[in-house]
Write a protein that holds these residues in place. Structure first.
Motif: not given
Ligand code: MCN
Length: 777
Positions: A457-480
């Protein structure tokens, strides 16, 4: 809702043949693609002649790498990591080929037979080059270069250091060390990789259906490579039959079908076969680890030193780069232990093999194997019991939060508890007595223990792959809430078998106060779900679950405000259960969620002042640091030194994935992971010969475990909520694969202790065991 072992709602569909996978998709005028793949591991492409293929019956288009360049930019995985060298990864090779199976040309035809037949009409003139068969050859001076422009085969190097490991080693009562090897591994999903692309000329948009774990990442990257606005690209991951990490990269075939669909204006489909999957999907591990562990006389760890050389194959993959596996190894070598002094060097070396990528557990199965093997050796050298030496060194509750020697912070963990519980559950002392009895009778039983900790459940402080150009720290959900009170929950996350349609529905239902059956989870579609990167790194429970809690909470709060208005009560006096809002203590004063939704959608006239119409919310969650999952595995094996057959008799797991959403699903995740870990320990090995030819190109040669090799696995969840994540969840999807290989390896070494052999290589195939025991039986 949380904590209930509800049956998986998706199973009715999946087990009765109603699942909809990429290969089930039938689109009008769809073309079928076949790819011409290189028979050489390393060769210059002198010329390709596709003229005859283009004229063949049923063929609509035929492209080479040079042709495709006009329609799609080559892929490149950038990284901010110092000493990392990015490589171009063309969707179809041009200039030269770098591994067997790399695609050099594509044919799109009216059916797959016509496409395959046309491939035979393509002539390619290759000029074979010296093959870089392994890391040793790759590092030799004057070695052929896999990528000339990098000037070296070393694609990355990094050092992790804490304290003074030299001094720790010098003053130690015992130093144990060896060269370990974890061989190359394939991630064998039931569904091979597959993708279908459709270009809509009317609005200039592209839809890609792909068996991917990362629809959001694929969409963003495809848009960029094809020069399309992101909102014109939609990626859908429908039902996906397993991923295990190998479907977490952008693959050449996805780019090829997308570019072709746009070029010819017809839907284009590629369904990989098993041979293509084994040849071209990313592979895992393949590391040589030199490691030494220094200890005091009482068994306390003083320091750990390691050098890890990884064979990263021919290309650095997008988005994780070639560093994903080996950096995880050095990040996790200290494990759940107090290691005051640490020095580890990681090297990622290019060779002429399929690219290295993430596979369930990423790096940690390797690091746990090494550290746990060293601990058992240390125990033997100091005449301590393997459990005693672990008890001595495991991080204790009072040490938490604990900053590991590689810099990762463990927010929590039940390290000692999982060890004690596994011993109690398995009956450790009785197992030792049984082992002694068996040995007296000429049978070789072994008991192996392995503890691990992983960051999930890694958040924005630590990238899943250090240095890689991709932000992996968030996910969203829509509830309707729909007008009839039913609930739709939308996630960008896809699912490859983890049961999200059930477990995420449980989270939404629990927070909103409705029945699980009333929640429908839709996922894996970039056009309908919120922004997402995907399902990997055991993150969906923590990030998806966290976003679901926030979104459901916002909807619930709003529903209560509307209900209070309609019931002429205070929102604080209301409770919601099974989709009905009641005034606490006043029987009959109630309103259903459906009635509330009807009011919400009817508009301002019926709503309380200032309340916006509608009953839905989208929220994002960032757990920031991530949370530590841990477990101890205990394996009992019997080894027959004559036949070299290893039987795993028992496998017990005591694991802590925080608050468990659905114990049955978490158990299933662990069992599946252990089965793959047993495969990794005993059977599964990708083998290339000196010419870079794949010798394990079918499931007759690449052996995966069957029910015959996997015992009934005992799983206990400790269920200790994470103190740092919303909902208290921690990840569980990879743990089984992380702990099992080490526990099985240690059990084999324990069984064979009378022969004085050590297990330094996985898998311990019958042949390896035969060679180890040669002259000792
Ligand atoms: N879960 C739970 N309670 C928890 C934690 C998780 O009930 N405390 C549930 C989750 O809600 C989810 C499942 O367990 O239904 C796995 O959750 P999680 O650990 O968050 O992992 P992800 O859903 O992010 O899945 C990814 C993970 C990885 S990285 C690989 S690889 C993997 C795995 O999951 N590949 C799989 N499990 C797999 N299972 C199947 N069947 N197929 C794969 O390809």
């Amino acid at each position: 809702m949380i904590g209930a072992s509800l049956p998986r709602v998706e199973d009715a569909r999946l087990l009765s043949g109603q699942g909809r996978f990429v290969a089930d998709l039938e689109l009008p005028r769809m073309l079928h693609v076949a790819l011409l793949r290189s028979p050489h591991a390393h060769a210059r492409i002198v010329a390709i002649d596709t003229r005859a293929a283009c004229q063949a019956p049923g063929v609509v288009a035929c492209l080479t790498g040079e042709d495709l360049r006009a329609h799609a930019r080559p892929l490149r995985a950038p990284s901010r990591m110092k000493d990392y060298r990015a490589t171009d990864f063309p969707a179809l090779a041009f200039g030269k080929v770098r591994h067997v199976g790399e695609a050099v040309a594509v044919v799109a035809a009216e059916d797959r037979y016509a496409a395959e037949d046309a491939l035979e009409l393509i002539t390619v003139e290759y000029e074979p080059l010296a093959v870089v068969a392994d890391t040793e050859a790759a590092l030799r001076s004057g070695a052929a270069l896999v990528h000339e422009e990098t000037g070296t085969n070393v694609l990355l190097s990094r050092v992790f250091a804490q304290g003074d490991v030299e001094t720790a080693l010098r003053g130690a009562a015992s130093v144990v060390g060896d060269r370990f090897r974890f061989h190359r591994h394939a991630g064998v999903a039931i569904e091979n990789r597959a993708c279908v692309a459709r270009w809509d000329a009317g609005d200039g948009s592209l839809t890609l259906w792909s068996s991917t774990q990362i629809p959001g990442i694929v969409r963003d990257a495809l848009a960029e490579l094809l020069g399309l606005p992101t909102q014109r690209v939609r990626v859908i991951a429908p039902d996906v039959g397993g991923g295990f990490g190998i479907k977490t990269i952008l693959y050449p075939e996805e780019i090829v079908v997308a570019a072709l669909a746009r070029l010819v204006g017809r839907p284009v489909r590629w369904i990989g076969d098993r041979r293509e999957d084994l040849l071209t999907s990313t592979q895992a591990w393949d590391e040589v680890i030199d490691a030494e562990l220094a200890l005091d006389a009482d068994g306390a760890i003083r320091g750990l030193r390691a050098r890890v050389v990884a064979d990263v194959g021919a290309y650095s993959i997008y988005p994780w780069t070639a560093s994903i596996e080996v950096i995880q190894v050095v990040s996790f070598l200290p494990g759940p232990y107090r290691v005051p002094h640490y020095h580890a060097e990681a090297l990622g070396v290019a060779t002429n093999k399929a690219p290295m990528g993430p596979y369930r557990g990423v790096g940690r199965p390797v690091s746990v194997f090494v550290t746990e093997a060293l601990l058992d050796r240390a125990a033997r050298s100091l005449a301590l019991d393997p459990v005693v030496i672990r008890r001595k060194n495991l991080i204790a509750p009072e040490d938490l939060p604990y900053r590991s020697a590689s810099g990762i912070v463990w927010d929590s963990g039940s390290f000692q508890e999982s060890l004690e519980r596994v011993c109690a559950t398995a009956g450790y002392d009785e197992l030792r007595a049984e082992q002694a009895r068996a040995r007296a009778a000429g049978r070789y039983l072994g008991v192996g223990v392995a503890s691990y900790v992983e960051l999930t459940g890694v958040g924005s402080a630590i990238p899943v792959s250090p240095g890689a150009d991709i932000a992996t720290g968030t996910e969203g959900a829509t509830v309707r809430v729909e007008p009839d009170g039913g609930v739709t929950a939308l996630f960008g996350l896809g699912c490859q078998g983890q049961g999200h349609e059930t477990s995420l529905a449980q989270v939404v239902a629990g927070e909103l106060g409705v029945a699980v059956d009333d929640v429908r989870v839709l996922h894996g579609d970039t056009a309908t779900g919120p922004h997402s990167t995907g399902t990997y790194a055991s993150r969906s429970a923590v990030l998806g679950g966290g976003a679901a809690i926030l979104a459901a909470r916002a909807v619930r709060d709003k529903a209560l405000v509307i209900a209070a208005h309609r019931l002429e009560a205070s929102a604080a006096d209301l409770e919601i259960d099974a989709g009905v809002v009641r005034v606490r203590g006043v029987p009959g004063r109630e309103i259903t969620l459906g009635a509330i939704a009807a009011v919400a959608y009817a508009g301002t006239k019926r709503l309380p002042k200032g309340v916006e119409p509608g009953l839905e919310a989208t929220r994002f969650y960032d757990p920031y640091l991530g949370t530590a999952s841990n477990a101890t595995h205990l394996a009992v094996v019997e080894v027959d030194p004559q036949t070299c057959v290893v039987r795993v008799l028992r496998h017990v797991v005591v694991e802590d994935c925080g608050r468990v959403i659905n114990p049955m699903i978490a158990r299933g995740q662990t069992i599946g992971g252990v089965a793959q870990g047993i495969g990794a320990a005993l059977l599964e090995e990708v083998i290339y010969d000196r010419d870079g030819q794949l010798l394990t190109g079918s499931l007759m040669d690449y052996l995966i475990p069957t029910a015959g090799e996997v015992p009934a696995i005992e799983v206990i969840h400790l269920d200790r909520p994470s103190p740092t994540t919303l909902g208290g969840f921690k990840g569980v999807g990879e743990g089984g694969t992380i702990g099992a290989p080490a526990a099985v390896a240690n059990a084999i070494a324990d069984a064979l202790a009378p022969f004085d052999v050590e297990i330094t290589e996985l898998p311990v195939t019958g042949e390896r065991l035969f060679r180890l025991l040669a002259g000792r039986r």
